[in-house]
Each structure stands twice: as structure tokens, then as C-alpha cells.
Design a protein around this motif. Structure first.
Motif, PDB file in Angstrom:
ATOM      1  N   GLY A  51     -26.380 -47.146  18.197  1.00 16.26           N
ATOM      2  CA  GLY A  51     -26.489 -48.332  17.357  1.00 16.26           C
ATOM      3  C   GLY A  51     -27.754 -49.103  17.682  1.00 16.26           C
ATOM      4  N   LEU A  52     -28.706 -49.095  16.745  1.00 10.56           N
ATOM      5  CA  LEU A  52     -29.981 -49.789  16.950  1.00 10.56           C
ATOM      6  C   LEU A  52     -30.209 -50.770  15.810  1.00 10.56           C
ATOM      7  CD1 LEU A  52     -32.301 -46.809  17.991  1.00 10.56           C
ATOM      8  CD2 LEU A  52     -31.348 -48.562  19.497  1.00 10.56           C
ATOM      9  N   PRO A  53     -30.895 -51.896  16.073  1.00  8.27           N
ATOM     10  CA  PRO A  53     -31.198 -52.851  14.996  1.00  8.27           C
ATOM     11  C   PRO A  53     -32.390 -52.380  14.173  1.00  8.27           C
ATOM     12  CG  PRO A  53     -32.119 -53.641  17.060  1.00  8.27           C
ATOM     13  CD  PRO A  53     -31.365 -52.375  17.391  1.00  8.27           C
ATOM     14  N   GLY A  54     -32.640 -53.066  13.080  1.00  8.18           N
ATOM     15  CA  GLY A  54     -33.845 -52.816  12.297  1.00  8.18           C
ATOM     16  C   GLY A  54     -33.707 -51.771  11.216  1.00  8.18           C
ATOM     17  N   GLY A  55     -32.475 -51.286  10.920  1.00  9.17           N
ATOM     18  CA  GLY A  55     -32.289 -50.370   9.796  1.00  9.17           C
ATOM     19  C   GLY A  55     -32.399 -48.908  10.128  1.00  9.17           C
ATOM     20  N   MET A  56     -32.687 -48.535  11.384  1.00  9.82           N
ATOM     21  CA  MET A  56     -32.746 -47.122  11.769  1.00  9.82           C
ATOM     22  C   MET A  56     -31.883 -46.927  13.003  1.00  9.82           C
ATOM     23  SD  MET A  56     -36.000 -44.743  12.906  1.00  9.82           S
ATOM     24  CE  MET A  56     -36.610 -44.546  11.248  1.00  9.82           C
ATOM     25  N   ASN A  57     -30.786 -46.164  12.869  1.00 13.63           N
ATOM     26  CA  ASN A  57     -29.929 -45.938  14.024  1.00 13.63           C
ATOM     27  C   ASN A  57     -30.464 -44.777  14.865  1.00 13.63           C
ATOM     28  OD1 ASN A  57     -28.986 -43.448  12.906  1.00 13.63           O
ATOM     29  ND2 ASN A  57     -27.395 -44.530  11.764  1.00 13.63           N
ATOM     30  N   GLY A  58     -29.759 -44.528  15.976  1.00 11.89           N
ATOM     31  CA  GLY A  58     -30.246 -43.521  16.905  1.00 11.89           C
ATOM     32  C   GLY A  58     -30.294 -42.124  16.324  1.00 11.89           C
ATOM     33  N   ARG A  59     -29.310 -41.776  15.500  1.00  9.82           N
ATOM     34  CA  ARG A  59     -29.303 -40.424  14.920  1.00  9.82           C
ATOM     35  C   ARG A  59     -30.462 -40.252  13.945  1.00  9.82           C
ATOM     36  NH1 ARG A  59     -25.870 -35.951  14.364  1.00  9.82           N
ATOM     37  NH2 ARG A  59     -27.143 -34.350  13.410  1.00  9.82           N
ATOM     38  N   GLN A  60     -30.719 -41.278  13.145  1.00  7.24           N
ATOM     39  CA  GLN A  60     -31.845 -41.205  12.218  1.00  7.24           C
ATOM     40  C   GLN A  60     -33.167 -41.099  12.969  1.00  7.24           C
ATOM     41  OE1 GLN A  60     -30.905 -44.859  10.232  1.00  7.24           O
ATOM     42  NE2 GLN A  60     -29.943 -43.825   8.482  1.00  7.24           N
ATOM     43  N   LEU A  61     -33.294 -41.834  14.084  1.00  8.51           N
ATOM     44  CA  LEU A  61     -34.503 -41.725  14.903  1.00  8.51           C
ATOM     45  C   LEU A  61     -34.650 -40.316  15.460  1.00  8.51           C
ATOM     46  CD1 LEU A  61     -36.902 -42.895  16.480  1.00  8.51           C
ATOM     47  CD2 LEU A  61     -35.282 -43.611  18.254  1.00  8.51           C
ATOM     48  N   ALA A  62     -33.538 -39.748  15.955  1.00  5.47           N
ATOM     49  CA  ALA A  62     -33.596 -38.395  16.511  1.00  5.47           C
ATOM     50  C   ALA A  62     -33.990 -37.375  15.450  1.00  5.47           C
ATOM     51  CB  ALA A  62     -32.245 -38.033  17.128  1.00  5.47           C
ATOM     52  N   ASP A  63     -33.410 -37.496  14.253  1.00  5.13           N
ATOM     53  CA  ASP A  63     -33.753 -36.552  13.183  1.00  5.13           C
ATOM     54  C   ASP A  63     -35.222 -36.663  12.808  1.00  5.13           C
ATOM     55  OD1 ASP A  63     -31.162 -35.668  13.141  1.00  5.13           O
ATOM     56  OD2 ASP A  63     -30.550 -36.941  11.463  1.00  5.13           O
ATOM     57  N   ALA A  64     -35.731 -37.931  12.713  1.00  9.49           N
ATOM     58  CA  ALA A  64     -37.146 -38.111  12.383  1.00  9.49           C
ATOM     59  C   ALA A  64     -38.035 -37.576  13.498  1.00  9.49           C
ATOM     60  CB  ALA A  64     -37.428 -39.593  12.138  1.00  9.49           C
ATOM     61  N   GLY A  65     -37.637 -37.808  14.759  1.00  4.39           N
ATOM     62  CA  GLY A  65     -38.427 -37.306  15.878  1.00  4.39           C
ATOM     63  C   GLY A  65     -38.465 -35.799  15.924  1.00  4.39           C
ATOM     64  N   ARG A  66     -37.335 -35.143  15.609  1.00  5.27           N
ATOM     65  CA  ARG A  66     -37.305 -33.680  15.621  1.00  5.27           C
ATOM     66  C   ARG A  66     -38.112 -33.077  14.473  1.00  5.27           C
ATOM     67  NH1 ARG A  66     -32.087 -30.571  17.500  1.00  5.27           N
ATOM     68  NH2 ARG A  66     -32.319 -30.960  19.727  1.00  5.27           N
ATOM     69  N   ALA A  67     -38.223 -33.847  13.368  1.00  2.65           N
ATOM     70  CA  ALA A  67     -39.086 -33.374  12.293  1.00  2.65           C
ATOM     71  C   ALA A  67     -40.545 -33.371  12.737  1.00  2.65           C
ATOM     72  CB  ALA A  67     -38.915 -34.253  11.057  1.00  2.65           C
ATOM     73  N   LEU A  68     -40.896 -34.356  13.588  1.00  7.14           N
ATOM     74  CA  LEU A  68     -42.267 -34.424  14.110  1.00  7.14           C
ATOM     75  C   LEU A  68     -42.463 -33.504  15.313  1.00  7.14           C
ATOM     76  CD1 LEU A  68     -42.583 -38.315  14.014  1.00  7.14           C
ATOM     77  CD2 LEU A  68     -43.776 -36.722  12.497  1.00  7.14           C
ATOM     78  N   ARG A  69     -41.423 -33.371  16.131  1.00  5.10           N
ATOM     79  CA  ARG A  69     -41.499 -32.580  17.362  1.00  5.10           C
ATOM     80  C   ARG A  69     -40.294 -31.631  17.398  1.00  5.10           C
ATOM     81  NH1 ARG A  69     -44.335 -35.792  21.774  1.00  5.10           N
ATOM     82  NH2 ARG A  69     -45.307 -37.571  20.710  1.00  5.10           N
ATOM     83  N   PRO A  70     -40.368 -30.487  16.730  1.00  2.00           N
ATOM     84  CA  PRO A  70     -39.223 -29.566  16.640  1.00  2.00           C
ATOM     85  C   PRO A  70     -38.684 -29.202  18.023  1.00  2.00           C
ATOM     86  CG  PRO A  70     -40.984 -28.888  15.162  1.00  2.00           C
ATOM     87  CD  PRO A  70     -41.548 -29.985  16.014  1.00  2.00           C
ATOM     88  N   GLY A  71     -37.351 -29.225  18.127  1.00  2.00           N
ATOM     89  CA  GLY A  71     -36.702 -28.843  19.378  1.00  2.00           C
ATOM     90  C   GLY A  71     -36.684 -29.920  20.432  1.00  2.00           C
ATOM     91  N   LEU A  72     -37.104 -31.171  20.103  1.00  2.00           N
ATOM     92  CA  LEU A  72     -37.120 -32.252  21.079  1.00  2.00           C
ATOM     93  C   LEU A  72     -35.697 -32.497  21.605  1.00  2.00           C
ATOM     94  CD1 LEU A  72     -38.564 -34.685  22.474  1.00  2.00           C
ATOM     95  CD2 LEU A  72     -37.930 -36.033  20.443  1.00  2.00           C
ATOM     96  N   PRO A  73     -35.459 -32.408  22.937  1.00  2.00           N
ATOM     97  CA  PRO A  73     -34.125 -32.704  23.472  1.00  2.00           C
ATOM     98  C   PRO A  73     -33.787 -34.174  23.270  1.00  2.00           C
ATOM     99  CG  PRO A  73     -35.446 -31.466  25.066  1.00  2.00           C
ATOM    100  CD  PRO A  73     -36.387 -31.915  23.996  1.00  2.00           C
ATOM    101  N   VAL A  74     -32.504 -34.456  22.992  1.00  2.00           N
ATOM    102  CA  VAL A  74     -32.056 -35.818  22.712  1.00  2.00           C
ATOM    103  C   VAL A  74     -30.786 -36.078  23.518  1.00  2.00           C
ATOM    104  CG1 VAL A  74     -31.269 -37.452  20.960  1.00  2.00           C
ATOM    105  CG2 VAL A  74     -33.017 -35.750  20.380  1.00  2.00           C
ATOM    106  N   LEU A  75     -30.733 -37.254  24.169  1.00  2.00           N
ATOM    107  CA  LEU A  75     -29.520 -37.705  24.830  1.00  2.00           C
ATOM    108  C   LEU A  75     -29.133 -39.049  24.226  1.00  2.00           C
ATOM    109  CD1 LEU A  75     -27.313 -37.581  26.996  1.00  2.00           C
ATOM    110  CD2 LEU A  75     -28.928 -38.661  28.588  1.00  2.00           C
ATOM    111  N   PHE A  76     -28.008 -39.078  23.498  1.00  2.00           N
ATOM    112  CA  PHE A  76     -27.500 -40.331  22.948  1.00  2.00           C
ATOM    113  C   PHE A  76     -26.689 -41.035  24.023  1.00  2.00           C
ATOM    114  CE2 PHE A  76     -27.723 -37.715  19.014  1.00  2.00           C
ATOM    115  CZ  PHE A  76     -28.638 -38.494  18.315  1.00  2.00           C
TER     116      PHE A  76
END
Length: 695
Positions: free
Chosen positions: A628-653
């Protein structure tokens, strides 16, 4: 028919050739048990009569000898009904015992050389195990034997039951018609008067209109209810009077009427002459040219429904607040105790540190951490009850899971309780969080043990369950395949009142201090969040069974990854971790852990700031983000956007409250992991190293 005889061309059997099913039955019948004797010894006159009869499409029976031994053809077998093939070879007086006197007369006349003919003869026969009235055309003729004298009787039987009944009915669907014709004009006149009277006096509005909406006729109720006169309405398009919100649905309903569909209880609003609107419920039927409709005034019902809805909303809100009050009271009680332990320990820790008495510091820190851990467990139970806990569902073999827990269960319940495990053969895989299922199973076994203070037996059973519509409805589940995991005991059982409240939070029958009342509610929340259901089956003194119904999963079991090592190795040179969390304290603690392990931490307070880092050239080996993050982008959306930029990026929620749409409902992608707040720092360190090494 005997295949050997026909192949050899035995002339003694040739009369049966081409005789259909009855020819085969006659050939297979043991005629030596009858006065006729074996077929080989039959006289030629009998063979000739039987041969002619078998080839006829008319129901015919040959009654041979004084006893009238019955031999018949295929058509007669249909007439015989349920008595075929038993009738074959019987004496006619015995075969048709209910008409024995009639057949006795037939045999006497026929064997004396006489003939008999009956048209529409009425008889009562038992062809299907019950008496039935039938009518038949019957023709009886003698059959000469070898000496020229009558040796038998041949009977042609044509059933006319249908014809006789139809003729009788016609004489009756005629007498009634004559009477109806005599009364028709009077009835038409009376109904016309009644219809006109109903049209004039009805409190429901009546309408005749074309499919184009043009009004052809209205009754006086239009003026009473809506204020419009007949002169104002005739020739007008009735859609002009509709409430704007009802116009589209009404035109669609008129379209269905034009296709021949009858309208039942269609509701809309019509404008009154004074500008207001009134609710009407319509019944309408179409004919070739017009719509004939009746509209009932339901304005009062609508107003009552609106009032009832408001009352129900108020009642639900009151009940909700009462439940929240009960829940809040229970939470406040437990958390105040836990906070007292935490704050008291920290206060004493500060005092002892100020006094330089370091020997007591460890004891106070241990007490504070213990109270904090119990608080975390309480929040997890509450989230489980609310179906908001973080789940990590995996394809799971419940048999393997139960087998792995069997020894733990036996040690937990103690030697006074026998444990039996019954595993279903060919058990389906289910998609579930295996850790939560283990916790649920252990809790159920502990409850079962507590219900058997003098010892007893616990049975853990797994099975495949395919629920049909009725079974699924009784369990509040959709029909389909499920895996059941049931725990049964031989304990004290529950009353219906206790069983009905067993899943309520903070409800417990245990003495104060021996139970929180959250165990079953936690299990219920976990199973419902997993798409399943929990059911309790119990009787006082007869024990209890609690069954978990979990949906079947099509894939194979997925092994649970091994836990991270206790000691976290140091980071390799240059390894960088991006930490995104809107809580500064959490960011501080996580970054300090990372720095102690030799990682380079980068902090971000929201998703947008974290995304800017991911879009840059900065090295990032792992993304740690709150869900849960403020500003209209939650953690899952950030992770998906980051993986689009950096394929295979490990994520820990990391999360203290699971947003199911992001993490809880369904599986996360490979390389994504979750850690629930609060967590020990050494646990976090171990997970970070394990994820980076695995990545």
C-alpha cells in the motif's frame, strides 16, 4: 429356429420359414409337454394352418384340440401385451382365464364345425397385470384335421378399442357442442357486458395502443390516477408520458411485444397531468395489430419499499456498529495488555540504562519483543477472520501435507489421544497457502484435544468431493470439484447454539485465559479467502467434525521453497537494494539492516519516486516495496512497471495489510515474494540474501 434343421432343409420344419419372431419361439418351444407333442409329430393340417398364420400381418391365433392349445403370430404377440410369451403353448381357457366362459363357447362352436363373428365385442382382459376394458372384432373358423373333421379353431383378432372410444367421445365432444351452441349467444352477451363494466369501473388503468405507441383506447382510470382525459390521450404517443429514465426500457419492452412476447409485471413511471410521476406495473399481451395492457398503481408499494430499505440500512448500520463495538472491545482489551507489556518493559529498560544497570536490559528487551510478537499474531488472526491476511497460495497435495504433520500432531495432542489419518486415494491438488493450511489443521487438532479432557480419538481425513447443485447450495459453494480436509473427535460436542457462533471472533467456551476465541474465526477467514468453505457437524456427547472444503486445482503440486538460512551472508561488492515505503521508520530499519549486510540502500517514499530510480541507470539488484503506497501507484503496480523496465527484477513485498487484488488473490509471478509486517530483522536479512542469490 434350429439352425441345423433349416440348413438341412428338413421338410418337417419348412412351414416355419419366414414366420418372424414367433417362428423362432415355436421352434425353441418344448411341445412334448403339451397335448400336441413334438413338432416332428404334428399333423400336416396343423402345420399348414400355423404356416399360413405366421405369414399374416393380422393378429391370428390357432386354438388346437379340445383344450385349444394356443399358437399365434407376431401381430398377436403385440395384442397379448404382458402375457406374451407365456401364452404360447397354454390352454386358451387357462391363458385367458378372465374370459374362460367366452372361449369355452368359441371352442364348442368351432369344433362342432360352426363359425362365429363379433363386431366391437366388449371384453375385460388382464394383459398388463390389471383389468382393462377393450373392444375387438373377432372372427372364429374351424380348422379341419387329417380326417376332414374340425381339429381346431383359428381366430382373427382386430382390436377396435381406440375406434370405439373415439366414436363414443365424438358422440359425447357433439352433444356438448349442441348445448354450447345453445348457450353461446347468451354467454357472449353477458361477457361483453362484464367487460364493458370492468373497463369502466376498474381502478387499474387499461390501454389499447399500436406498436408505434399511438393510443387507441383508454379507460376512465387514466383520469382518476393520472388526471388525463380520454380526449387528451386518444391518438397520442404514450411514450411521451414516460419518465425519461424509463423511456429506453419501455421501448425495448414494446419491441418484445411486437415479436409476440407477453409482458408480465413490467414497471415504469407515467407523468401525471400536474407534472408529477406515478409508478405502474404493467401486464400486456399483443395481438396482430395492437397492444392490450393493464397497469396497476404501485406508487404506495414503491414508497413503502423505499421506507423499508432506509429502515433496513439503518438496522444494518446499527448491527454493524454493534459488531464493530464488540470487536473493538476485544481488540482493545488484548492490545492494551500487550502494549502495557511493551511500554512497561521499554520504560524499565530506559530506567535501568540511566542507572547503568545493564544486567536487566536483556530481560526487558525479551519481554517487549515477546509482547510485540503476540500483538503481531493477534493482527494476523484478525486479518484471517476478515479475509485480509497475506496468502501465498501454491498447488498443494493435502495428503503429503497431512502426512508431514502427523508426527507433530501426535506430539501436540499427547499420548491420551489416539490419532488416525485416513488419506483419500488419488487426491486432487488444491491451490492454497500450505503454511496457513498447516496452521488451520494444527489448530483444529488442538481444539479437538481440548474437547476430550479424558482422552479419545482424533481422525484426520482427506477426500475428493464433487458437489452437485444441491450439495453445493447447502455449503454455500459453487458446484464443482473440491478437496475436503476433515478433523473429527470423540469429545463433548457442541450444542446447535454454540456451533452457530463457533466462527464468531472472540467467541470461546474455554475458561478465561485459555483461549482467545480467534482460532476458528481465523480458519474460517483463511478458507473463505482461498475460495473454499468450512462446515461444523456436531452433537452434544457425540463429538465434532470440522471440514474444510478447498477448490480443486488443475496443476501438479508445487514444493514449498526451503526457508532462508539463519545467518545472512554479507553482500557482494556493489549490490544495491531499492526500498520503497511511505513509513520513514520502516525505511530506516530496513536500510540499516541492508547497510549492516554491506548492501547499498536507496530510499523512496512513494511509487512515483521509486519508478524514477528504476528508470535511471542506477544499479538495482532487488526491489523492496510496501504494497500500500500513496500517490496513486501501489506496490504491485510499481513492481510490474519496474519489471517492464528491468526484466526479471527480484521483488520482495513487505506489508502489514494485504491488498488482495495485488497479492492475496492468485499467485504472484516468479521472482516475487512477500514478507508480512511485523518481522524480525534477521528474518528480513535472510530473505534479502536468499532472494538476491536465487535471482
Amino acid at each position: 429356429m434350429d439352425a441345423k434343421r433349416t440348413a438341412a432343409g428338413d421338410p418337417g420344419w419348412s412351414f416355419l420359414s419366414g414366420g418372424g419372431e414367433l417362428a423362432r419361439l415355436i421352434a425353441d418351444f418344448d411341445w412334448s409337454t403339451t397335448p400336441l407333442g413334438p413338432i416332428e409329430n404334428w399333423p400336416s393340417s396343423l402345420r399348414t394352418a400355423v404356416g399360413l398364420m405366421l405369414r399374416s400381418s393380422v393378429p391370428i391365433v390357432t386354438l388346437w384340440g379340445e383344450d385349444g392349445i394356443m399358437i399365434y403370430n407376431d401381430a398377436y404377440s403385440g395384442f397379448a401385451g404382458g402375457r406374451h410369451p407365456w401364452l404360447l403353448g397354454t390352454k386358451v381357457r387357462e391363458g385367458w382365464a378372465e374370459v374362460a366362459d367366452f372361449n369355452d363357447h368359441v371352442m364348442k362352436v368351432g369344433l362342432a364345425g360352426g363359425t362365429l363373428a363379433y363386431a366391437d365385442q366388449e371384453l375385460t382382459l388382464h394383459r398388463h397385470g390389471r383389468p382393462e376394458q377393450v373392444w375387438m372384432n373377432l372372427d372364429y373358423s374351424p380348422v379341419p384335421g387329417e380326417d376332414g373333421q374340425p381339429a381346431g379353431v383359428i381366430a382373427i383378432v382386430v382390436e377396435t378399442t381406440g375406434k370405439v372410444r373415439a366414436e363414443r367421445e365424438l358422440r359425447v365432444a357433439a352433444e356438448a357442442l349442441a348445448q354450447l351452441n345453445a348457450e353461446l349467444e347468451q354467454r357472449v352477451e353477458e361477457r361483453t357486458r362484464d367487460r364493458d363494466r370492468m373497463w369502466r369501473l376498474s381502478t387499474d388503468i387499461m390501454l389499447v395502443a399500436g406498436f408505434d405507441g399511438r393510443i387507441e383506447a383508454v379507460n376512465p382510470a387514466w383520469t382518476t390516477l393520472l388526471g388525463w382525459t380520454e380526449e387528451e390521450l386518444i391518438g397520442r404517443d404514450f411514450t411521451e408520458l414516460l419518465h425519461p429514465e424509463d423511456a429506453a426500457t419501455t421501448r425495448a419492452e414494446v419491441g418484445r411485444l411486437a415479436e409476440g412476447v407477453t409482458t408480465l409485471r413490467f414497471e415504469n413511471r407515467y407523468r401525471r397531468r400536474d407534472g408529477g410521476y406515478r409508478w405502474l406495473s404493467w401486464t400486456a399481451v399483443p395481438d396482430e395489430h395492437f397492444i392490450h395492457a393493464v397497469g396497476r398503481d404501485i406508487q404506495a408499494e414503491k414508497e413503502q419499499a423505499a421506507t423499508l430499505l432506509q429502515t433496513e440500512d439503518a438496522l444494518r448500520q446499527s448491527q454493524k456498529m454493534e459488531a464493530v463495538g464488540q470487536l473493538t472491545g476485544g481488540i482493545a482489551h488484548d492490545f492494551n495488555n500487550l502494549l502495557a507489556g511493551i511500554t512497561g518493559s521499554l520504560e524499565l529498560l530506559g530506567t535501568r540504562l540511566a542507572q547503568g544497570r545493564m544486567q536487566d536490559a536483556t530481560r526487558y528487551m525479551t519481554a517487549a519483543r515477546g509482547a510485540a510478537s503476540r500483538a503481531a499474531a493477534l493482527t494476523h488472526r484478525l486479518l484471517a477472520f476478515a479475509r485480509r491476511q497475506t496468502l501465498d497460495p501454491r498447488p498443494t497435495d493435502a495428503n503429503r501435507l497431512v502426512q508431514g504433520m502427523e508426527e507433530l500432531i501426535r506430539r501436540t495432542v499427547g499420548p491420551a489421544v489416539a490419532v488416525e489419518v485416513v488419506q483419500g486415494a488419488g487426491l486432487w491438488t488444491t491451490l492454497v497457502d500450505p503454511n496457513q493450511l498447516e496452521n488451520a489443521l494444527l489448530n483444529l487438532c488442538i481444539n479437538a484435544r481440548d474437547a476430550m479432557p479424558d482422552g479419545g480419538r482424533i481422525t484426520v481425513e482427506t477426500a475428493n468431493r464433487r458437489l452437485d447443485e444441491r450439495a453445493a447450495r447447502s455449503r454455500d459453494l459453487p458446484p464443482g470439484p473440491f478437496v475436503s480436509v476433515c478433523v473429527s473427535d470423540t469429545g463433548t460436542g457442541m450444542t446447535p447454539e454454540v456451533a452457530a457462533r463457533a466462527f464468531d471472533p472472540f467467541f470461546t467456551t474455554k475458561p478465561i485465559g485459555q483461549g482467545t476465541g480467534l482460532g476458528l474465526s481465523m480458519i474460517y477467514g483463511f478458507v473463505r479467502q482461498s475460495g473454499g468453505q468450512v462446515r461444523i457437524y456436531s452433537e452434544p456427547g457425540q463429538g465434532t467434525t470440522v471440514c474444510l472444503y478447498l477448490p480443486r486445482h488443475g496443476g501438479a503440486e508445487e514444493p514449498v521453497p526451503a526457508s532462508a538460512p539463519a545467518a545472512a551472508p554479507r553482500a557482494e561488492q556493489g549490490e544495491t537494494v531499492l526500498v520503497v515505503d511511505d513509513e520513514p521508520t520502516v525505511r530506516m530499519l530496513v536500510t540499516e539492516v541492508l547497510e549492516e549486510l554491506g548492501y547499498t540502500p536507496i530510499e523512496a517514499g512513494d511509487g512515483a519516486e521509486g519508478l524514477r530510480v528504476l528508470r535511471s541507470d542506477t544499479r538495482v539488484d532487488l526491489l523492496i516495496s510496501d504494497v500500500g503506497l500513496p500517490g496513486g501507484m501501489n506496490g504491485r503496480q510499481l513492481a510490474d512497471a519496474g519489471r517492464a523496465l528491468r526484466p526479471g527484477l527480484p521483488v520482495l513485498f513487505i506489508t502489514g495489510y494485504a491488498e488482495n487484488a495485488v497479492v492475496g488473490n492468485g499467485r504472484m509471478e516468479p521472482g516475487m515474494h512477500v514478507l508480512t509486517k511485523p518481522f524480525a530483522m534477521d528474518t528480513l536479512a535472510g530473505r534479502i540474501r536468499a532472494i538476491i542469490a536465487g535471482g
